[in-house]
Design an enzyme around this catalytic site. Structure first.
Site, short mmCIF file in Angstrom:
data_model
loop_
_atom_site.label_atom_id
_atom_site.label_comp_id
_atom_site.label_asym_id
_atom_site.label_seq_id
_atom_site.Cartn_x
_atom_site.Cartn_y
_atom_site.Cartn_z
N THR A 117 44.55 46.19 39.08
CA THR A 117 44.66 44.85 39.65
C THR A 117 45.65 44.02 38.85
OG1 THR A 117 43.43 42.88 40.35
CG2 THR A 117 42.78 43.85 38.26
N ASP A 146 38.44 46.07 45.82
CA ASP A 146 38.95 45.41 47.01
C ASP A 146 37.81 44.56 47.55
OD1 ASP A 146 41.52 45.27 48.51
OD2 ASP A 146 40.14 45.52 50.19
N HIS A 191 28.80 39.56 44.73
CA HIS A 191 29.19 40.84 45.33
C HIS A 191 29.74 41.79 44.26
CE1 HIS A 191 32.39 38.00 45.03
NE2 HIS A 191 33.33 38.76 45.56
P1 ITT Z 1 44.47 43.04 43.53
O1 ITT Z 1 44.71 43.69 44.86
O2 ITT Z 1 45.65 43.12 42.59
O3 ITT Z 1 43.19 43.49 42.87
P2 ITT Z 1 43.98 40.64 45.11
O4 ITT Z 1 43.58 39.23 44.75
O5 ITT Z 1 45.14 40.80 46.07
O6 ITT Z 1 44.26 41.45 43.74
P3 ITT Z 1 42.18 41.75 47.09
O7 ITT Z 1 43.24 42.35 47.93
O8 ITT Z 1 40.92 42.54 46.84
O9 ITT Z 1 42.71 41.40 45.64
O10 ITT Z 1 41.79 40.34 47.72
C1 ITT Z 1 40.69 39.68 47.24
C2 ITT Z 1 40.70 38.23 47.73
O11 ITT Z 1 39.39 37.92 48.24
C3 ITT Z 1 40.93 37.29 46.56
O12 ITT Z 1 42.30 37.01 46.38
C4 ITT Z 1 40.14 36.07 46.98
O13 ITT Z 1 40.87 35.29 47.89
C5 ITT Z 1 38.95 36.69 47.71
N1 ITT Z 1 37.84 36.97 46.78
C6 ITT Z 1 37.39 38.18 46.36
N2 ITT Z 1 36.41 38.05 45.47
C7 ITT Z 1 36.23 36.73 45.30
C8 ITT Z 1 35.39 35.96 44.49
O14 ITT Z 1 34.54 36.52 43.64
N3 ITT Z 1 35.47 34.63 44.58
C9 ITT Z 1 36.32 34.04 45.43
N4 ITT Z 1 37.18 34.68 46.21
C10 ITT Z 1 37.14 36.02 46.15
#
Ligand code: ITT
Length: 200
Positions: free
Chosen positions: A8, A70, A179
């Site tokens: 990440t 993810d 989560h």
């Molecule tokens: P990586 O792929 O590099 O890990 P990313 O932020 O793009 O980083 P994701 O594709 O998994 O990761 O998207 C996750 C999104 O979902 C994140 O950017 C937030 O907008 C939301 N999200 C996930 N977990 C969250 C949390 O604990 N609190 C708030 N928003 C969250």
């Protein structure tokens, strides 16, 4: 001590993982590895994208135990959107506040404000997917953002059983019920059950 490489560039995730996994693990991420190409998240589910990220990075960093997360927010009234598109909901130049603003604008005064955060963690080594685990937390979407903690949609998500948003709750509380906390607990369980041969 188990050393993990998190696939990440989201520093907020890395911080949460460090807190969630505790003293038996050390975590590094890709933020200092500028030569690693961005991974196109072409899957159609959280599980597919988590596996894609973990397997791709584990082919580059051989012998590392790679963990990918993810995750995203699923809003009932939107049939589960933004879901896997949570990070880029407001477009390619999206950031957390634009995403939140867009979601609140689209949800308007909708009565059913129920939602859940979902997280899949994938574990891989040398290009092989070892396991995936998942976790969810259900709650409701507020009418406006509240709180400074956390990241992403935390300021507009109130977990069931609480009055505060994730951004108003302490990281200790979020990390007990989130989560990611539930998925991370299953990941730790995986390591506890795995043979100590280094294959995890
Ligand atoms: P990586 O792929 O590099 O890990 P990313 O932020 O793009 O980083 P994701 O594709 O998994 O990761 O998207 C996750 C999104 O979902 C994140 O950017 C937030 O907008 C939301 N999200 C996930 N977990 C969250 C949390 O604990 N609190 C708030 N928003 C969250």
């Amino acid at each position: 001590m188990i050393q993990l490489l998190l696939a990440t560039r989201n520093r907020h995730k890395t911080r949460e993982f460090a807190q969630l996994l505790g003293r038996n693990f050390t975590v590094r991420d890709l933020t200092s590895k500028s030569d690693v190409p961005a991974i196109v998240e072409s899957g159609s589910t959280f599980a597919e994208n988590a596996a894609l990220k973990a397997v791709t990075i584990s082919k580059i960093f051989l012998n590392e135990i790679v963990v990918a997360d993810d995750s995203g927010l699923e809003v009932e009234a939107f049939g589960g959107a933004p879901g896997i598109f949570s990070a880029r909901y407001a477009g390619e130049n999206a950031n957390d506040s634009r995403n939140v603003e867009k979601l609140l604008q689209e949800l308007q005064d909708t009565r059913d404000r129920s939602a859940r955060f979902y997280c899949v963690i994938a574990l891989a080594k040398n290009g092989e997917l070892l396991t995936t685990v998942a976790g969810e937390v259900t709650g409701t979407i507020t009418k406006s953002p509240r709180g400074e903690n956390g990241f992403g949609y935390d300021p507009i998500f109130v977990p069931n059983g609480f009055c505060e948003t994730f951004a108003e709750l302490t990281s200790e509380t979020k990390n007990k019920i989130s989560h990611r906390a539930k998925a991370a607990a299953s990941l730790v369980q995986h390591f506890n059950n795995a043979p100590r041969s280094g294959e995890t």
